[in-house]
Design an enzyme around this catalytic site. Structure first.
Site, PDB file in Angstrom:
ATOM      1  N   GLU A 172       5.268  -3.666   0.116  1.00 17.46           N
ATOM      2  CA  GLU A 172       6.040  -4.627  -0.670  1.00 17.46           C
ATOM      3  C   GLU A 172       7.254  -5.210   0.054  1.00 17.46           C
ATOM      4  O   GLU A 172       8.398  -4.985  -0.364  1.00 17.46           O
ATOM      5  CB  GLU A 172       6.503  -3.979  -1.987  1.00 17.46           C
ATOM      6  CG  GLU A 172       5.367  -3.427  -2.833  1.00 17.46           C
ATOM      7  CD  GLU A 172       5.828  -2.939  -4.206  1.00 17.46           C
ATOM      8  OE1 GLU A 172       7.033  -2.764  -4.406  1.00 17.46           O
ATOM      9  OE2 GLU A 172       4.961  -2.759  -5.085  1.00 17.46           O
ATOM     10  N   GLU A 367      -1.498   0.347  -5.679  1.00 22.69           N
ATOM     11  CA  GLU A 367      -0.676   0.926  -6.748  1.00 22.69           C
ATOM     12  C   GLU A 367      -0.987   0.217  -8.055  1.00 22.69           C
ATOM     13  O   GLU A 367      -1.066  -1.015  -8.097  1.00 22.69           O
ATOM     14  CB  GLU A 367       0.840   0.730  -6.518  1.00 22.69           C
ATOM     15  CG  GLU A 367       1.442   1.591  -5.448  1.00 22.69           C
ATOM     16  CD  GLU A 367       2.947   1.354  -5.276  1.00 22.69           C
ATOM     17  OE1 GLU A 367       3.620   0.949  -6.251  1.00 22.69           O
ATOM     18  OE2 GLU A 367       3.437   1.567  -4.159  1.00 22.69           O
TER      19      GLU A 367
END
Ligand code: GBH
Length: 461
Positions: A172, A367
């Site tokens: 991220e 995720e």
């Protein structure tokens, strides 16, 4: 317990990859063990007001000392893959220079422990714990940090590459750049938009440089290389031109700013123009875009929520104080998790189809999961039916995307266990395993049992 029976998920193949995920700072603790130096999160946690309750990762889940038991726990869930991250300050305490053998030894043992139980290690090189020394030198807004990252990646691969085939460079980068350098909600807590955009470029450059080093070091060894992005589906709130433009702008900042360079080797023109309107230019040098567009074997997708976008502010205006077009998030009006994030599973289907169409890479959901207010029952079990529903809805959203042509190959639940939820501290629990922070006792929640049953049923069909 009254937990719903798990069923095979239609649309997922028997060889679909199933996993659980964690990250180093969120679970390891032992922040001073074996030569580890402080990361930006150790420092940030000590800034008054930065983290809820003034909490930090000093102990976390004490995973550094309980690793073999935790691997046994993972094995008990029946997953085939464990996604975890390496702490850069353990492996290369000064952010440059030689590897720290004592720090590496922990990951060496972890990998062996996983392999002994037939669990595939899926390594993330950077899940936000930058060595503090590198931040002191300028952090991600500084070009040199990208070079340092590539050196660190090479050290990690030299130690583990004989046994680890799956490597993710960054987790991220949007969070690292935007939350770390623009809003200041995450470490290092700086607030400068231009710095944040320079961080974006140097994170992507670091990814590209590290990829090159890993490919070289792998030679003929099989290597599955990727990057993980946090992504959502950006839809306009209404059909006005302003709303359509707002959704496009949000998608530009959140998705295309990363994936266009990674896949197509160029920044999106409209995003560069909006940066220019804010006085920011990307610090691109000759050759950078080719480096960033290094081949990817897989795109990791972290998905939590989606929202709509409006081009009109609450007061009706379409430009903000700086005269720039309004981009305002609008809720779908759905139930929310304990984080306040709306539950929008169909956004995951839409996202995966869009990624397939525009970028064409194989994907893995690296995720997905949710925090809820878990209430342990008198018998010690955790009947987290809301989390089961969340996981079920999202796994089915993945299956639907696959049936409609998205090449999605795996799904990892966030998270293996409750852990340090960054600026929220320990109050927010994402685990499918409960952690009692007084005793460090782990209890598989009903969602964990349900997940194991779902995997078994889907594999065995
Ligand atoms: C991940 O980041 C991290 O990789 C992980 O370490 C962390 O523990 C986990 O998620 C849970 O937080 O405004 O309602 O659309 C999550 C990144 C970015 C996800 C902002 C939610 C906003 C939701 N987040 N996003 S919403």
């Amino acid at each position: 317990t009254g937990r719903p029976a798990a069923e095979a998920v239609d649309g997922l193949p028997t060889d679909f990859r199933w996993g659980v995920a964690t990250s180093s700072y969120q679970i390891e603790g032992a922040t001073e063990a074996d030569g580890r130096t402080p990361s930006i999160w150790d420092t940030f946690c000590r800034v008054p007001g930065a983290v809820e309750g003034g909490e930090n990762g000093d102990v976390a889940c004490d995973h550094y000392r309980r690793m073999p038991q935790d691997v046994a726990l993972i094995a008990g869930l029946g997953v085939d893959t464990y996604r975890f991250s390496l702490a850069w300050p353990r492996i290369q305490p000064h952010g440059s220079g030689p590897a720290n053998a004592r720090g590496l030894a922990f990951y060496d043992r972890l990998v062996d422990e996983l392999l002994a139980r037939d669990i595939t290690p899926w390594v993330t090189l950077y899940h936000w714990d930058l060595p503090q020394e590198l931040e002191d030198a300028g952090g991600w807004p500084l070009r040199d940090t990208a070079e340092r990252f590539a050196d660190y990646a090479a050290l990690a691969y030299a130690a583990l590459g004989d046994r680890v085939r799956h490597w993710t460079t960054l987790n991220e980068p949007w969070c690292s750049a935007w939350l770390g350098y623009h809003t200041g909600e995450h470490a290092p807590g700086r607030r400068n938009f231009g710095d944040a955009m320079h961080a974006v470029h140097h994170l992507l450059l670091g990814h590209g440089l590290a990829s090159r080093r890993l490919r070289e070091a792998a030679g003929n060894r099989p290597l599955e290389l990727g990057i993980t992005l946090n992504l959502g589906h950006h839809a306009p709130a209404g059909d006005s031109a302003a709303d359509v433009a707002a959704a496009r702008a949000a998608d530009g900042m959140g998705t295309r700013l990363y994936l266009d360079p990674l896949v197509h080797g160029r920044y999106p023109e409209d995003v560069l123009e909006s940066l220019a309107a804010r006085g920011v230019t990307m610090p691109v040098r000759d050759g950078d875009m080719e480096t960033i567009a290094a081949p990817l074997d897989v795109l990791g997708v972290n998905y939590y929520s989606s929202h709509l976008h409006s081009g009109t502010a609450e007061d009706g205006s379409t430009t903000d104080a700086e005269g720039l077009p309004v981009v305002r998030g609008v809720a779908h009006g759905r139930p929310r998790t304990a984080m306040g994030w709306e539950i929008v599973p169909e956004g995951l289907t839409e996202l995966l189809l869009r990624l397939q169409r525009d970028y064409g890479l194989p994907t893995v959901i690296t995720e997905n999961g949710a925090a809820f207010e878990d209430r342990p029952a008198a018998d010690g079990s955790v009947p987290d039916l809301d989390r089961i529903a969340y996981l079920d809805d999202h796994i089915r959203a993945v299956a639907r995307a696959r049936q409609r042509g998205a090449d999605v190959r795996g799904y990892f639940a966030w998270s293996l266990m409750d852990n340090f939820e960054w600026a929220y501290g320990y109050a927010k629990r994402f685990g499918i395993v409960r952690v009692d922070y007084d005793t460090q006792r782990r209890t598989v929640k009903d969602s964990g049992r349900w997940y194991a049953d779902t995997i078994r049923a889907t594999r065995g069909r």
